[in-house]
Design an enzyme around this catalytic site. Structure first.
Site, PDB file in Angstrom:
ATOM      1  N   ASP A  39       0.844  -1.192   0.000  1.00  0.00           N
ATOM      2  CA  ASP A  39       0.000   0.000   0.000  1.00  0.00           C
ATOM      3  C   ASP A  39       0.882   1.247   0.000  1.00  0.00           C
ATOM      4  O   ASP A  39       1.913   1.307   0.660  1.00  0.00           O
ATOM      5  CB  ASP A  39      -0.916  -0.009   1.235  1.00  0.00           C
ATOM      6  CG  ASP A  39      -2.070   0.971   1.105  1.00  0.00           C
ATOM      7  OD1 ASP A  39      -3.213   0.509   0.942  1.00  0.00           O
ATOM      8  OD2 ASP A  39      -1.822   2.200   1.148  1.00  0.00           O
ATOM      9  N   VAL A 102     -11.127   2.925  -3.550  1.00  0.00           N
ATOM     10  CA  VAL A 102     -10.821   2.352  -4.864  1.00  0.00           C
ATOM     11  C   VAL A 102     -11.828   1.233  -5.099  1.00  0.00           C
ATOM     12  O   VAL A 102     -11.861   0.250  -4.341  1.00  0.00           O
ATOM     13  CB  VAL A 102      -9.379   1.806  -4.929  1.00  0.00           C
ATOM     14  CG1 VAL A 102      -9.119   1.159  -6.286  1.00  0.00           C
ATOM     15  CG2 VAL A 102      -8.362   2.926  -4.662  1.00  0.00           C
ATOM     16  N   HIS A 106     -10.227  -5.262  -3.176  1.00  0.00           N
ATOM     17  CA  HIS A 106      -8.876  -5.516  -2.666  1.00  0.00           C
ATOM     18  C   HIS A 106      -8.972  -5.873  -1.202  1.00  0.00           C
ATOM     19  O   HIS A 106      -9.766  -5.302  -0.460  1.00  0.00           O
ATOM     20  CB  HIS A 106      -7.964  -4.306  -2.863  1.00  0.00           C
ATOM     21  CG  HIS A 106      -8.560  -3.022  -2.357  1.00  0.00           C
ATOM     22  ND1 HIS A 106      -9.493  -2.312  -3.079  1.00  0.00           N
ATOM     23  CD2 HIS A 106      -8.380  -2.357  -1.197  1.00  0.00           C
ATOM     24  CE1 HIS A 106      -9.844  -1.256  -2.393  1.00  0.00           C
ATOM     25  NE2 HIS A 106      -9.199  -1.251  -1.238  1.00  0.00           N
TER      26      HIS A 106
END
Ligand code: 5GP
Ligand code: ZN
Length: 120
Positions: A39, A102, A106
Site C-alpha cells: 500500500d 478504490v 482488494h
C-alpha cells in the site's frame, strides 16, 4: 455502466492500471488470478493489498466467484507468512461509507507489530 462480472478491466480504474503495469507498484506476489503489492500509505509495518486481476467492484461482487475469493485469502496468508510472523488482519472496505476509495476489490493485509493495539 460497467458490468463488473463480464468486463474484466476498466481503463479508468487505478488498480486495473497497476495490474497492467501502467502505474508502478512494489509487487510482493503475482499469479494468473491475483497480484499483491504494498500500500502507498501503509497503516502497519506490513500493509499489502491483494487484488484480483479481474475488475470486481467490491467483496460482494467477488463472492460470486468463491474460488477466487478463497484464493485471495490464501495469498493473504502466504504474504503475511513471508513478510511478517504469519499473524495478520484482513480487511475489505466495502462501500464509501466503510472507507472504500478504490472500487476494484482488494483485501488489505495488515501484519507485523502489535496489531491488537491499532485501529484501521
Ligand atoms: P480502500 O480505502 O479503497 O479500502 O483502500 C485503497 C487503498 O489503496 C488505500 O489504502 C490507498 O493508500 C491505496 N492506494 C491508492 N492508490 C494507490 C496506488 O496508486 N498505489 C498503491 N500502492 N496503493 C494505492
Ligand atoms: Zn479495476
Amino acid at each position: 455502466m460497467l458490468d463488473t462480472v463480464t468486463a474484466q478491466t476498466d481503463p479508468d480504474c487505478v488498480f486495473c492500471r497497476i495490474i497492467a503495469g501502467e502505474i508502478p507498484s512494489e509487487r510482493v506476489h503475482e499469479d494468473d488470478q491475483v497480484i499483491a503489492f504494498r500500500d502507498l500509505a501503509p497503516k502497519a509495518p506490513v500493509h499489502v493489498l491483494v487484488v484480483p486481476r479481474a475488475h470486481h467492484r467490491d467483496v460482494r461482487d467477488l463472492a460470486g466467484d468463491p474460488q477466487l475469493l478463497a484464493h485471495v485469502t490464501t495469498v493473504a496468508g502466504s504474504v503475511a507468512g513471508e513478510l511478517a510472523d504469519g499473524d495478520f488482519r484482513l480487511i475489505f472496505n466495502t462501500g464509501a461509507g466503510a472507507g472504500q476509495t478504490v472500487f476494484h476489490v482488494h483485501a488489505h493485509v495488515l501484519a507485523g507489530g502489535t496489531l491488537a493495539e491499532r485501529e484501521m
